[in-house]
Design a protein around this motif. Structure first.
Motif, PDB file in Angstrom:
ATOM      1  N   ARG A  81      59.124  65.825  31.881  1.00  0.00           N
ATOM      2  CA  ARG A  81      58.574  66.790  30.936  1.00  0.00           C
ATOM      3  C   ARG A  81      59.138  68.189  31.221  1.00  0.00           C
ATOM      4  N   SER A  82      59.159  69.018  30.192  1.00  0.00           N
ATOM      5  CA  SER A  82      59.574  70.407  30.370  1.00  0.00           C
ATOM      6  C   SER A  82      58.435  71.188  31.011  1.00  0.00           C
ATOM      7  N   ALA A  83      58.801  72.075  31.947  1.00  0.00           N
ATOM      8  CA  ALA A  83      57.783  72.869  32.647  1.00  0.00           C
ATOM      9  C   ALA A  83      58.381  74.183  33.087  1.00  0.00           C
ATOM     10  N   LEU A  89      53.248  72.453  32.902  1.00  0.00           N
ATOM     11  CA  LEU A  89      53.901  71.791  31.779  1.00  0.00           C
ATOM     12  C   LEU A  89      53.736  72.590  30.497  1.00  0.00           C
ATOM     13  N   ILE A 123      53.451  69.479  37.110  1.00  0.00           N
ATOM     14  CA  ILE A 123      54.364  68.519  37.715  1.00  0.00           C
ATOM     15  C   ILE A 123      53.807  68.092  39.069  1.00  0.00           C
ATOM     16  N   ARG A 146      60.582  67.623  36.074  1.00  0.00           N
ATOM     17  CA  ARG A 146      61.428  68.194  35.028  1.00  0.00           C
ATOM     18  C   ARG A 146      62.735  67.425  34.866  1.00  0.00           C
ATOM     19  N   SER A 147      63.039  66.548  35.822  1.00  0.00           N
ATOM     20  CA  SER A 147      64.249  65.730  35.753  1.00  0.00           C
ATOM     21  C   SER A 147      64.074  64.542  36.695  1.00  0.00           C
ATOM     22  N   GLU A 150      64.489  65.698  40.280  1.00  0.00           N
ATOM     23  CA  GLU A 150      63.284  66.332  40.837  1.00  0.00           C
ATOM     24  C   GLU A 150      62.226  65.276  41.146  1.00  0.00           C
TER      25      GLU A 150
END
Length: 207
Positions: A81-83, A89, A123, A146-147, A150
């Motif tokens: 997810r984008s954070a 988040l 996260i 985020r990836s 990560e």
């Protein structure tokens, strides 16, 4: 509304118990899901006639739940997810998201079986309870990152929300003992203020 339970439900009762619940809970969940019958003479007689079959079906559902539980218990499911830098988040990870996430791994888990009080918004590694049956609950981990890189770092124990992870350096130590600083302030408070007018008058007196 009074209902007859067709399976054990935590905080309510055991199979065959007649309990009072909120009307909405009965109409929207217990009755349509087949977990209860409206309490009346006809349904009570129906339950007594089918009691052995109901108990047997419940045991079969419990066995199926236990089989799934044994396969997913302790497993980690990753979601990207984008954070922001702090790990907050921009969206969230809901019970439905987790249900879909587990489903993509080949395990059937309903949204209502994900015991999540509120969506996850940070996260990290989160432990989530999966209630597959009133008598079968397991814990899984949800690795939100985020990836994928990560996520691997988090799985290895790294805290990506720490000061060092965010700024690339150790958090500065400003030093100083807060208690000592408080004592210094207390000492300053004990000092008597200087009366400049009295001091000037004293100097003007002849010796």
């Amino acid at each position: 509304m009074d209902v007859i339970l067709l399976e054990r439900i935590g905080r309510l009762g055991q199979i065959g118990d007649t309990v009072r619940v909120r009307d909405g809970y009965a109409r929207n969940f217990l009755l349509p899901s087949g977990r209860a019958l409206r309490a009346n003479a006809a349904n009570q007689a129906r339950f007594e006639a089918q009691k052995d079959q109901i108990i047997q079906r419940n045991e079969e559902r419990k066995a199926d739940a236990r089989q799934i539980g044994d396969q997913i218990e302790g497993k980690t499911f990753m979601v990207v997810r984008s954070a922001g830098e702090s790990g907050q988040l921009y969206g969230s990870v809901s019970a439905r998201d987790i249900s879909d996430l587990i489903g993509h791994q080949g395990f059937k888990v309903g949204r209502n079986e994900v015991a999540l009080q509120q969506p996850l918004k940070q996260i990290g590694l989160h432990e989530v309870t999966i209630a597959l049956h009133p008598e079968v609950e397991v814990i899984v981990k949800v690795n939100i990152a985020r990836s994928a890189e990560e996520a691997e770092r988090q799985a290895a124990g790294e805290d990506l929300t720490s000061y060092e992870a965010i700024y690339g350096e150790e958090e500065p130590d400003f030093g100083g003992d807060e208690n000592a600083m408080d004592e210094d302030r207390d000492d300053d408070d004990d000092r008597q203020p200087i009366d400049e007018d009295a001091e000037a008058e004293s100097e003007s007196q002849p010796s």
